[in-house]
Design an enzyme around this catalytic site. Sequence first.
Site, PDB file in Angstrom:
ATOM      1  N   ASP A  44       0.968  -1.346  -0.008  1.00 57.68           N
ATOM      2  CA  ASP A  44      -0.133  -0.155   0.073  1.00 57.68           C
ATOM      3  C   ASP A  44       0.913   1.224  -0.082  1.00 57.68           C
ATOM      4  OD1 ASP A  44      -1.620   2.119   2.040  1.00 57.68           O
ATOM      5  OD2 ASP A  44      -3.023   0.995   0.558  1.00 57.68           O
ATOM      6  N   GLU A  86       1.157  -0.611  -4.982  1.00 58.38           N
ATOM      7  CA  GLU A  86       0.223   0.574  -5.301  1.00 58.38           C
ATOM      8  C   GLU A  86       0.873   1.837  -5.220  1.00 58.38           C
ATOM      9  OE1 GLU A  86      -3.851   2.304  -3.448  1.00 58.38           O
ATOM     10  OE2 GLU A  86      -2.096   2.228  -2.379  1.00 58.38           O
TER      11      GLU A  86
END
Length: 947
Positions: A44, A86
């Site tokens: 993330d 990401e």
Amino acid sequence: QQYYWHRFFHHQPDLNYDSLLVQEEVFKIIDYWCELGVDGFRLDAVPYLYEREGTNGENLPETHVFLKKLRKHVDEKYPSTVLLAEANMWPEDSASYFGDGDECHMNYHFPVMPRMFMALQMEDRYPITDIFDQTPAIPETCQWAIFLRNHDELTLEMVTDEERDYMYKAYAKDPKARINLGIRHRLAPLMDNNRRKIELLNCLLFSLPGTPVIYYGDEIGMGDNFYLGDRDGVRTPMQWSADRNAGFSASNPQKLYLPLILDPEYHYESVNVESQRRNTSSLFWFMKRMIHLRKKFKAFGRGDMKFINIENPKVLVFTRTYLEETLLFVVNLSKFSQAAEVDLLPYKGYVPVELSSKNRFPIIKEDGSYFFTLGSYAFESFMLEKVHEGAGTNKMLPSIQLDKWSSLLSPYNKLLLESGILPDYLMKSVWFTNQERTIHSVEIINYFTLPLPRDCAYVLLVEVVFERGLAETYQVILAMAKDGQAATVNENYPQAVVSKLSVGGEEAILCDGLYIPDLMSVLLKNMASGETIQAGKTTIKYCGNRMVKEYIDAHPDVKPRIYAGDPANTSIGYDNSFFLKIYRKVDKVVNADLEITRFLTDNANFEHVPAYMGSIEWNFEKEPMILGMLQTMIENHGNGHTFMLERINNYIERVFAHDHHGIATRELAGTLIAPVGFDELPDDLKELLGARTAEQARLIGMRTADLHRTLASGITNKAFQPEEFSLHYQRSLFSAMQSLVRETFDDLQKERPLLHDAVKDEVRAILGRKNDILQTFKRIYSKKLDAIKIRIHGNYHLGQVLLTGKDVSITDFGGNPLKTYSERRLKRSPLRDATAMMRSFYYVAYEGVFKNNHVQLDDVDKLIPYARLWAHYMSGFFMKAYLEGVKDSLFIPEAEEDVLMMVQTYFHRQDVIRPNTLAFGVGYEGKYGGIDGRTSLAPAAAEQYPV
């Protein structure tokens, strides 16, 4: 645990990020989850992994150093574990997180997502082509992840301010739908619940480079509720069914983490997996088919992408290529129909084959120009299939030099044709039925010239001598094509080109004359006028009845075309009124196809065949040689094979779509000679099988009975007079079956080392049952049978039955093309036709399983019992109607046990007709049935799958 990574680094400011201690802690966390079976990690906000004073913490070198260490650790300890980054950045920055293939395996391609929506709204391909032009190459071991929606908002960070404003106006009509720099909507509300637009975007998602990521609920068109605040509006419970809490939970509705969607348009009672799974036209099934289709072709996941520029900006065209596999995609981004002329010059000579239906489109011609007409939001996908090596070009063809066309068969040129050109041409021709045999020699034994408007064609009798077995004679028609006509043949029918040709210095091609329109027209006109051609001591007679002459008088400009008929011959259609079958394999004996067709038309007035209209005969001293037969063209909606294949595909969809409570494990009702009717079945089985399919099977049975009764009625015609069975004949039947069994088992024994390990044990088991099989066949001569032999079809299967809408028409009485003409005329029990048709139902059932684009390998074991069930009942409906139709006929024994024995013998004999294809399905039939039941030694799919 996708947020743990982010929190670990961002919320512990006292840690020394450069210390080995921190790295070791991270590796322990990774190890912990990998040991539990986690397949991968979503990193993330990976560009902000490290912080440094004086920077925004984005894309720091320390981040890349650590990712390389992490990747090395994962590869060494858990080599199948994926790291997905990401990195919501522009492509060139985002691609840096692949490293040199030594950082993350995958990375989200954020900029692609909004541009797919923009292209659809603007009706312009530029946003898509532009972002891929900006996308750098990535290591071969890495992959982009592309998506339409994710668990957050439809993020608009990677667009310009102007583009963001445009997207807000188009897709966030209510200001409350906006959040941060994005739109908190699911896919269906973004598309105003327009099914065509939803499907189009998903087709793009599955076709563009990268691995598609689907957000839950979008596969069924779920709605959202942006009034819930934050991003909760797109995170509501998955709608599994219309039951309590949409089948998501059995708890009190007030205890759900988020409320259900109650908007009338997207209410969970109407939009849910259970209801869509039962409807094979639903979005759920569309997505399921797309996933299965994508898995069939490696070019989707691994292929490169090339955009093809066309004038119409509303149409996007691109190819995906991996090794020899090339896929073509044509996309209409507009709400209105569009036309597109696409330059496919690099693919001239290829045929576009539509991926889902496998329908073949016209060949790509010499200039490469190809025209598409596209409906609203249409998405077309094709496999570009090469017709043959050298398609669209004559570079590999031999060449003949002539001073004049009339010297084609001079001694030197005749030798040239016989020694190499004709053997090569025969081996590439689909109608040459002995391609597996080695040709020893080819000789032109006779010929005549057929006058054409501008020159002539040569009709040759070619004797082919093989290294083993009897010689055979073939009809070959050679013609010269020049200029535009040569280009047409070369582009549309490259298989018909025999050689390059130079006549008096003028370039041309030598080709199969049946692909020349002038020659096609001359053949019909000669039949209408009763033309006779003298060739030495022989004559060629063109015979047509009165209807042909009247038709030509009224339609002098008849339009001929090659007609897709029997592959062993070549058929020409004329204005959808007649078709002329030109026989390729010929002999100086009576042609069974013409003989039976003429008898059924002229002597018996049998209505369910294309009527006999005329013939082309080459008359020698004794017997005439039949070169062609003219029949009426029957208006039809395809043949029984294509119809039943469509029905079995629908049947498979119903199997997947419904819970059938173990229907496939029930005992099958009925026997070979006492099958059950459709009306006798329970309602759930009726619904699964389908009344229309059952009625068609019954109708084919009725017409087969009518055919056999008619063929048995020719008592005044010697060629059709019935003959009684005798013990001598019955013993010869067993001898023939014994030879087939021996040949089959010899081939199977020879091929066994090449088979997959999964089926070798079952092959061994079958090889051990040879004596059991022979004992079963030996019953055919245990006593004299009270039955007669008649002329039969001889090559009867679903493909020989045309569906006219209200009835059926039976075609092609030529028998097995691999057999001699004299053998095809032998009288036999009509039960051979009946059991061959029963076997055809099994063929189509297994073909529907093994060749269905939407059936995965994991589904096969589940579907095989359903295929058996379908074939059992459909062949039973056929057989029930047939036996009722031939009741009390002399060719059916009175004793039921004799009928049963004959049907069992002929039914199982079908398994050894193709010994080289037996082994394919042993792994399945050994598991689900055998010779003692209604199934075969090997599944009928073997027809399509050679060893």
